[in-house]
Each structure stands twice: as structure tokens, then as C-alpha cells.
Design an enzyme around this catalytic site. Structure first.
Site, PDB file in Angstrom:
ATOM      1  N   ASN A   9      10.626   9.804   6.186  1.00  0.00           N
ATOM      2  CA  ASN A   9      11.622  10.692   6.735  1.00  0.00           C
ATOM      3  C   ASN A   9      12.431  10.862   5.511  1.00  0.00           C
ATOM      4  O   ASN A   9      13.463   9.746   5.075  1.00  0.00           O
ATOM      5  CB  ASN A   9      12.446   9.885   7.761  1.00  0.00           C
ATOM      6  CG  ASN A   9      13.497  10.358   8.189  1.00  0.00           C
ATOM      7  OD1 ASN A   9      13.837  11.688   7.962  1.00  0.00           O
ATOM      8  ND2 ASN A   9      14.386   9.911   9.154  1.00  0.00           N
ATOM      9  N   LYS A  11      15.118  12.779   5.529  1.00  0.00           N
ATOM     10  CA  LYS A  11      16.348  13.013   5.902  1.00  0.00           C
ATOM     11  C   LYS A  11      16.993  14.158   5.055  1.00  0.00           C
ATOM     12  O   LYS A  11      16.375  14.880   4.797  1.00  0.00           O
ATOM     13  CB  LYS A  11      17.332  11.542   5.434  1.00  0.00           C
ATOM     14  CG  LYS A  11      16.820  10.574   6.356  1.00  0.00           C
ATOM     15  CD  LYS A  11      17.652   9.276   6.181  1.00  0.00           C
ATOM     16  CE  LYS A  11      16.852   8.052   7.095  1.00  0.00           C
ATOM     17  NZ  LYS A  11      17.784   6.961   7.291  1.00  0.00           N
ATOM     18  N   HIS A  97      16.426   9.828  16.483  1.00  0.00           N
ATOM     19  CA  HIS A  97      16.887   8.949  15.398  1.00  0.00           C
ATOM     20  C   HIS A  97      18.191   8.303  15.412  1.00  0.00           C
ATOM     21  O   HIS A  97      19.125   9.070  16.052  1.00  0.00           O
ATOM     22  CB  HIS A  97      16.706   9.622  14.080  1.00  0.00           C
ATOM     23  CG  HIS A  97      16.679   8.764  12.861  1.00  0.00           C
ATOM     24  ND1 HIS A  97      17.970   8.224  12.165  1.00  0.00           N
ATOM     25  CD2 HIS A  97      15.721   8.250  12.089  1.00  0.00           C
ATOM     26  CE1 HIS A  97      17.750   7.600  11.299  1.00  0.00           C
ATOM     27  NE2 HIS A  97      16.260   7.681  11.054  1.00  0.00           N
ATOM     28  N   GLU A  99      20.557   7.981  13.545  1.00  0.00           N
ATOM     29  CA  GLU A  99      21.610   8.993  12.820  1.00  0.00           C
ATOM     30  C   GLU A  99      21.942  10.110  13.776  1.00  0.00           C
ATOM     31  O   GLU A  99      23.088  10.491  13.675  1.00  0.00           O
ATOM     32  CB  GLU A  99      21.169   9.470  11.739  1.00  0.00           C
ATOM     33  CG  GLU A  99      21.392   8.336  10.540  1.00  0.00           C
ATOM     34  CD  GLU A  99      20.050   8.478   9.355  1.00  0.00           C
ATOM     35  OE1 GLU A  99      19.617   9.286   9.114  1.00  0.00           O
ATOM     36  OE2 GLU A  99      19.862   7.215   8.828  1.00  0.00           O
ATOM     37  N   GLU A 169      13.444   1.112  14.986  1.00  0.00           N
ATOM     38  CA  GLU A 169      14.407   1.005  13.968  1.00  0.00           C
ATOM     39  C   GLU A 169      15.828   0.335  14.272  1.00  0.00           C
ATOM     40  O   GLU A 169      16.714   1.116  14.771  1.00  0.00           O
ATOM     41  CB  GLU A 169      14.873   2.599  13.587  1.00  0.00           C
ATOM     42  CG  GLU A 169      13.433   3.498  13.285  1.00  0.00           C
ATOM     43  CD  GLU A 169      13.888   4.409  12.091  1.00  0.00           C
ATOM     44  OE1 GLU A 169      13.120   4.404  11.115  1.00  0.00           O
ATOM     45  OE2 GLU A 169      14.743   5.201  12.276  1.00  0.00           O
ATOM     46  N   GLY A 175      18.686   1.844   5.800  1.00  0.00           N
ATOM     47  CA  GLY A 175      19.350   2.163   4.593  1.00  0.00           C
ATOM     48  C   GLY A 175      20.475   0.997   4.074  1.00  0.00           C
ATOM     49  O   GLY A 175      21.152   1.133   3.287  1.00  0.00           O
ATOM     50  N   SER A 215      14.538  -0.065   5.846  1.00  0.00           N
ATOM     51  CA  SER A 215      14.312  -0.798   4.476  1.00  0.00           C
ATOM     52  C   SER A 215      12.976  -1.140   4.399  1.00  0.00           C
ATOM     53  O   SER A 215      12.908  -2.296   3.757  1.00  0.00           O
ATOM     54  CB  SER A 215      15.499  -1.820   4.572  1.00  0.00           C
ATOM     55  OG  SER A 215      16.720  -1.493   4.641  1.00  0.00           O
TER      56      SER A 215
HETATM   57  P1  13P Z   1      15.655   3.217   5.338  1.00  0.00           P
HETATM   58  O1  13P Z   1      14.343   3.030   4.835  1.00  0.00           O
HETATM   59  O2  13P Z   1      16.425   4.043   4.071  1.00  0.00           O
HETATM   60  O3  13P Z   1      16.090   2.068   5.737  1.00  0.00           O
HETATM   61  O4  13P Z   1      15.580   4.323   6.356  1.00  0.00           O
HETATM   62  C1  13P Z   1      15.071   3.971   7.374  1.00  0.00           C
HETATM   63  C2  13P Z   1      14.809   5.333   8.486  1.00  0.00           C
HETATM   64  O5  13P Z   1      15.867   5.330   9.183  1.00  0.00           O
HETATM   65  C3  13P Z   1      13.597   6.144   8.544  1.00  0.00           C
HETATM   66  O6  13P Z   1      13.867   7.130   9.812  1.00  0.00           O
END
Ligand code: 13P
Length: 257
Positions: A9, A11, A97, A99, A169, A175, A215
Site C-alpha cells: 500500500n 498510500k 483503511h 487512515e 491493521e 507507521g 510496520s
Molecule cells: P506501515 O507498514 O507503514 O506501518 O503501514 C501499514 C499500512 O497502513 C498498510 O495499509
């Protein structure tokens, strides 16, 4: 046997030209392996066409989208429909997601409409669930996951369940560099499978794939992927470097060996 699915992903990162050079490096890193895996790259909308044509060189690679609207068409400025994604040969779409839930106000009801619209259009939803740190500290992990699963998947026909990939997640691991431990992740994955079994019956729940995200990096991928109920990874930050994304795939291969 559930085929593992490793997804990147990206983003809001990488232009379409950056995506092309990423793909060239990724292809040379990954070589010919991975017959027993599915790999998905999920770029920003603008890089989808470039990656779709590049991916013809790598048959096991699928391209996904990070979001979509639930309506088929109309006056929804700035939105993209499931049919528009299908027309580009997109296979997967991330729905719900964290976010999107926290920064863009997506509720379980909105997520549910998107799941339904994706399935209707022939897209496979990567349906995300996961608790915040506050909810974890408050002992609410199971309650939150149960709510997100039952509301987000409401009305999904049993026959369609296997079109869906669930991504666990935990928000506190996204992140932050602080991944869930393999045992913590396994515990939530097993709980998710139990809830899915209550909702859709045990045979379907045993076959649906549940990815872990938060992560994931080459250093922790193998231990995570060895867990009984972890069927893949949804990778954010570490997927932006083609070598480290390839490293995660190699560690997954090692876990399968
Ligand atoms: P990270 O791998 O940066 O922690 O992000 C995970 C994520 O949100 C994947 O959709």
C-alpha cells in the site's frame, strides 16, 4: 491451503514515472520465484495505468486501488467508481483503511457500502479492521473487531466471502515502527476467524485470507508469516523501497519453506 497475499500500500507516494522505475528494480530483485504467493501493488490512482502495463511482465502480480466510491456514477466530484477501476483491470481495492476511517470520517456503514459496491463490480475488497491504542489499552480489541466485521460485512453473501481479503491493521502499529508481536497478531487473527465463522460458517472462515498490516519489514516478516492464521501482509512504509518489499516477499517464501 490459503495462498499468501503480500500487498504494497503505497498510500500518497510515488508518481507514475517513479512507479515505473520502482517496478523495474522490483522485477530484477524478485526474479522468477513466488509461484505459491500472490503479490499486489496498490499505488495512487494516477500510477495505476503505468503499473498495469508494466505488470504484464510478471503474471503473478496484481494491481489494486486504495479507495473507491460506492455509487456507480454521478455528481461526486473527486471520486472514482468501482467500474472505472475494473475498466483498468484493477483486481483489488482497499476498503476501510484506518487512515480513511480516522482522517476522512469513514464509518462502518460507509465501509459496508463500499464492500458491497466492490463485490458487485467484480473487484476484490481488501477490507481493513483494527483497534486504536486507546481501545487496546481499554481491553476493547475483541469488541471493536467484532463490530467492524459484522457491520462492514453486513449483507455479504456467503458465496462472496472468499472474494474478500481481511486485513488486520492495529492502528498503533501503522507507521510507528512498532509492529504487533507475532503472538499478538496471531491472537487477533484467530479471533477474526472465529467471528467470521459465526457470521459465515466455519468452512468459509477457514478459507478466507487474513493479512496483517502495521510496520511489517523484512526483519519481522518471516516470524509473522509463520503464524497459523496470518495469510499475508499489507505493507506501507517498507513497500516504498522495491528492495525492502522484495525482501518481505523473500522472507515470506522462507516462512512457507
Ligand atoms: P506501515 O507498514 O507503514 O506501518 O503501514 C501499514 C499500512 O497502513 C498498510 O495499509
Amino acid at each position: 491451503m490459503r495462498k499468501k497475499i503480500i500487498a504494497a500500500n503505497w498510500k500518497m507516494n510515488l508518481t507514475h514515472t517513479e512507479a515505473e522505475s520502482y517496478f523495474a528494480t522490483f522485477l530484477s530483485e524478485i526474479g522468477q520465484v513466488v509461484n505459491d504467493l500472490e503479490i499486489v501493488i496498490i499505488p495512487a490512482f494516477t500510477a495505476i495505468p503505468a503499473l498495469i502495463s508494466a505488470s504484464e511482465k510478471m503474471p503473478i502480480l496484481r494491481i489494486g486501488a486504495q479507495n473507491m466510491h460506492w455509487e456507480k456514477s454521478g455528481a461526486f466530484t473527486g471520486e472514482v467508481s468501482a467500474a472505472m477501476l475494473r475498466a483498468l483491470y484493477v483486481k483489488y481495492v482497499i476498503v476501510g483503511h484506518s487512515e480513511r476511517r480516522t482522517l476522512f470520517g469513514e464509518t462502518d456503514e460507509i465501509v459496508n457500502r463500499k464492500v458491497a459496491a466492490a463485490l458487485e463490480a467484480g473487484l476484490r475488497p481488501i477490507f481493513c479492521v483494527g483497534e486504536t491504542l486507546q481501545e487496546r489499552d481499554g481491553g476493547q480489541v475483541e469488541e471493536v473487531l467484532r463490530r467492524q466485521l459484522s457491520k462492514g460485512l453486513a449483507g455479504v453473501a456467503q458465496k462472496d466471502l472468499l472474494e474478500i481479503v481481511v486485513a488486520y491493521e492495529p492502528c498503533w502499529a501503522i507507521g510507528t515502527g512498532r509492529s504487533a508481536t507475532p503472538a499478538e497478531a496471531q491472537q487477533s487473527h484467530s479471533f477474526i476467524r472465529t467471528v467470521l465463522s459465526e457470521l459465515f460458517g466455519s468452512p468459509a472462515a477457514e478459507r478466507i485470507r487474513i493479512q496483517y498490516g502495521g510496520s511489517v519489514k523484512p526483519e519481522n516478516a518471516e516470524d509473522l508469516m509463520r503464524q497459523k492464521d496470518i495469510d499475508g501482509a499489507l505493507v506501507g512504509g517498507a513497500s516504498l523501497d522495491p528492495r525492502s518489499f522484495a525482501g518481505i516477499i523473500w522472507r515470506t517464501e522462507a516462512a512457507l519453506a
